[in-house]
Design an enzyme around this catalytic site. Structure first.
Site, PDB file in Angstrom:
ATOM      1  NE  ARG A  75       7.537   9.330 -14.591  1.00  4.80           N
ATOM      2  CZ  ARG A  75       8.163   8.216 -14.222  1.00  4.80           C
ATOM      3  NH1 ARG A  75       9.480   8.238 -14.011  1.00  4.80           N
ATOM      4  NH2 ARG A  75       7.511   7.087 -14.066  1.00  4.80           N
ATOM      5  CG  HIS A 100      11.576   5.556 -20.352  1.00  5.04           C
ATOM      6  ND1 HIS A 100      12.505   6.377 -19.779  1.00  5.04           N
ATOM      7  CD2 HIS A 100      11.350   4.561 -19.443  1.00  5.04           C
ATOM      8  CE1 HIS A 100      12.857   5.907 -18.602  1.00  5.04           C
ATOM      9  NE2 HIS A 100      12.167   4.808 -18.357  1.00  5.04           N
ATOM     10  CG  HIS A 174      14.917   0.822 -18.713  1.00  5.69           C
ATOM     11  ND1 HIS A 174      14.584  -0.008 -17.663  1.00  5.69           N
ATOM     12  CD2 HIS A 174      14.334   2.014 -18.434  1.00  5.69           C
ATOM     13  CE1 HIS A 174      13.830   0.639 -16.816  1.00  5.69           C
ATOM     14  NE2 HIS A 174      13.657   1.863 -17.239  1.00  5.69           N
ATOM     15  CG  ASP A 247      11.853   5.737 -10.420  1.00  4.23           C
ATOM     16  OD1 ASP A 247      10.631   5.629 -10.676  1.00  4.23           O
ATOM     17  OD2 ASP A 247      12.728   5.824 -11.311  1.00  4.23           O
ATOM     18  CD  GLU A 308      16.365   3.852 -15.997  1.00  9.37           C
ATOM     19  OE1 GLU A 308      15.754   4.690 -16.696  1.00  9.37           O
ATOM     20  OE2 GLU A 308      15.856   3.302 -15.001  1.00  9.37           O
TER      21      GLU A 308
HETATM   22  C1  G6D Z   1       8.564   3.514 -13.665  1.00  7.49           C
HETATM   23  O1  G6D Z   1       9.364   5.513 -12.626  1.00  7.49           O
HETATM   24  C2  G6D Z   1       9.774   4.290 -13.203  1.00  7.49           C
HETATM   25  C3  G6D Z   1      10.701   4.568 -14.339  1.00  7.49           C
HETATM   26  O2  G6D Z   1      11.876   5.212 -13.875  1.00  7.49           O
HETATM   27  C4  G6D Z   1      11.056   3.246 -15.018  1.00  7.49           C
HETATM   28  O3  G6D Z   1      11.919   3.483 -16.101  1.00  7.49           O
HETATM   29  C5  G6D Z   1       9.774   2.586 -15.503  1.00  7.49           C
HETATM   30  O4  G6D Z   1       8.920   2.352 -14.414  1.00  7.49           O
HETATM   31  C6  G6D Z   1      10.059   1.236 -16.136  1.00  7.49           C
HETATM   32  O5  G6D Z   1       7.769   4.343 -14.476  1.00  7.49           O
END
Ligand code: G6D
Length: 345
Positions: A75, A100, A174, A247, A308
């Protein structure tokens, strides 16, 4: 060995296999890893990554399954950044933030694919040029991502890029791993060992605050083997605010032999991760919407775990973190190696 098939009349899927029965399938669209077949301790070949049954779902791919992520993985706060006092504004595709690489990021482009094969390995080099202003980013950026599968059961991801202007860049893949095989179980009972004593604290919008938290005495301490599920029912605020899991960006302590080891005892599969990135987001699919049809089963919370490996976009807003700026004349060159061992009983 390498084979190619047409998908939906618009994409190509490449299947790479080694001498030990391991194979990986990759789309030219998004460089998406759609399957990774690995034997268990009894020699049963099973898929260890999450992917859609209907490939048309990859068009939107809300979970970023298996995809190359860029220009910037993670982000970017406020969907903006400044370079030498010039402000850049990106698409805010995740609340007020940019996630992303934004809509039509690298996960949604068709890459040029150049297969190769030699005595010990088979692979694909994928290339893409992101034009100046693409998704709001400065600079013409040439990117290549090479997937190599060798006979030592290593899936090697090599990332290279160059730009004619200073621009942020940090790429990752990912894939959601589930070593139980064919997603028989969720990842709660996967064991992880990680060479990291600090992780980046998040606020309630999942943006790093700029503070690093010591893992000691918290559910984030994976320096000894620990079940991933440790963070699923914990009352620790950093677990609960991301949807009861992980996360978070972990900063690695050393450029050691393997920064991460994942062990799934029932199948006997062990995956080791080695990278020259300074850290990695471990995401445990806390927010995965239910009901999408996968190759095996359907999407559920905790169905897979992402490793990641990447730089930290928070460095655009917090000077203390390693920079993700790519300067003209410099080469972005990163590597992550996933080694898939099978430990027989
Ligand atoms: C959510 O916060 C997570 C991200 O880190 C992830 O990459 C995404 O889902 C797929 O937004």
């Amino acid at each position: 060995m390498l084979s190619t098939s047409e998908i939906n009349g618009k994409w190509k899927e490449y299947r790479l296999s080694n001498k030990n029965g391991i194979s990986v399938s990759v789309l030219d669209y998004g460089g998406i890893i759609t399957k990774l077949m690995v034997p268990d301790k009894n020699g049963n070949l099973e898929n260890v990554v999450l992917g859609f049954k209907d490939y048309q779902e990859y068009e939107s791919n809300p979970f970023y399954f298996g995809a190359i992520i860029g220009r910037v993985a993670g982000r970017i706060q406020g969907a903006s950044f400044s370079i030498e006092d010039k402000a850049y504004h990106l698409e805010a595709n995740n609340n007020a933030n940019h996630l992303h690489g934004g809509p039509k990021g690298f996960h949604q482009v068709i890459w040029n694919v150049y297969p190769f094969e030699n005595e010990d390995a088979v692979g694909l080099t994928l290339t893409h040029t992101s034009a100046d202003g693409d998704r709001g980013y400065p600079g013409n950026v040439d990117v290549s991502v090479t997937y190599t599968l060798n006979n030592h059961n290593q899936l090697i991801l090599d990332y290279a890029a160059s730009s004619d202007q200073t621009t942020p860049l940090t790429l990752t893949n990912h894939s959601y791993f589930n070593l139980s095989g064919n997603a028989k179980e969720n990842i709660t009972n996967h064991y992880v060992k990680m060479d990291s004593s600090k992780f980046a604290e998040l606020d309630h919008t999942l943006i790093p605050t700029g503070k690093l938290i010591d893992v000691t005495g918290t559910p984030f301490d994976f320096r000894k083997y620990q079940k991933i599920g440790t963070g699923f029912n914990s009352s620790f605020e950093q677990n609960s605010l991301v949807g009861n899991g992980y996360d978070h960006y972990f900063i690695f302590d050393h450029a050691s032999e393997h920064q991460v080891i994942v062990d799934e005892p029932h199948s006997g599969r062990i995956m080791k991760v080695k990278t020259n990135q300074p850290g990695m987001v471990m995401y445990t699919a806390n927010n995965m919407a239910e009901g999408y049809v996968l190759l095996e089963g359907t999407t559920k919370k905790y169905q897979g775990v992402c490793f990641e490996t990447q730089g930290l976009p928070a460095s655009l807003h917090h000077p203390g973190f390693p920079s993700i700026l790519l300067m003209p004349g410099k080469k972005y060159k990163k590597q992550t190696v996933f080694t898939l061992n099978i430990i027989n009983e």
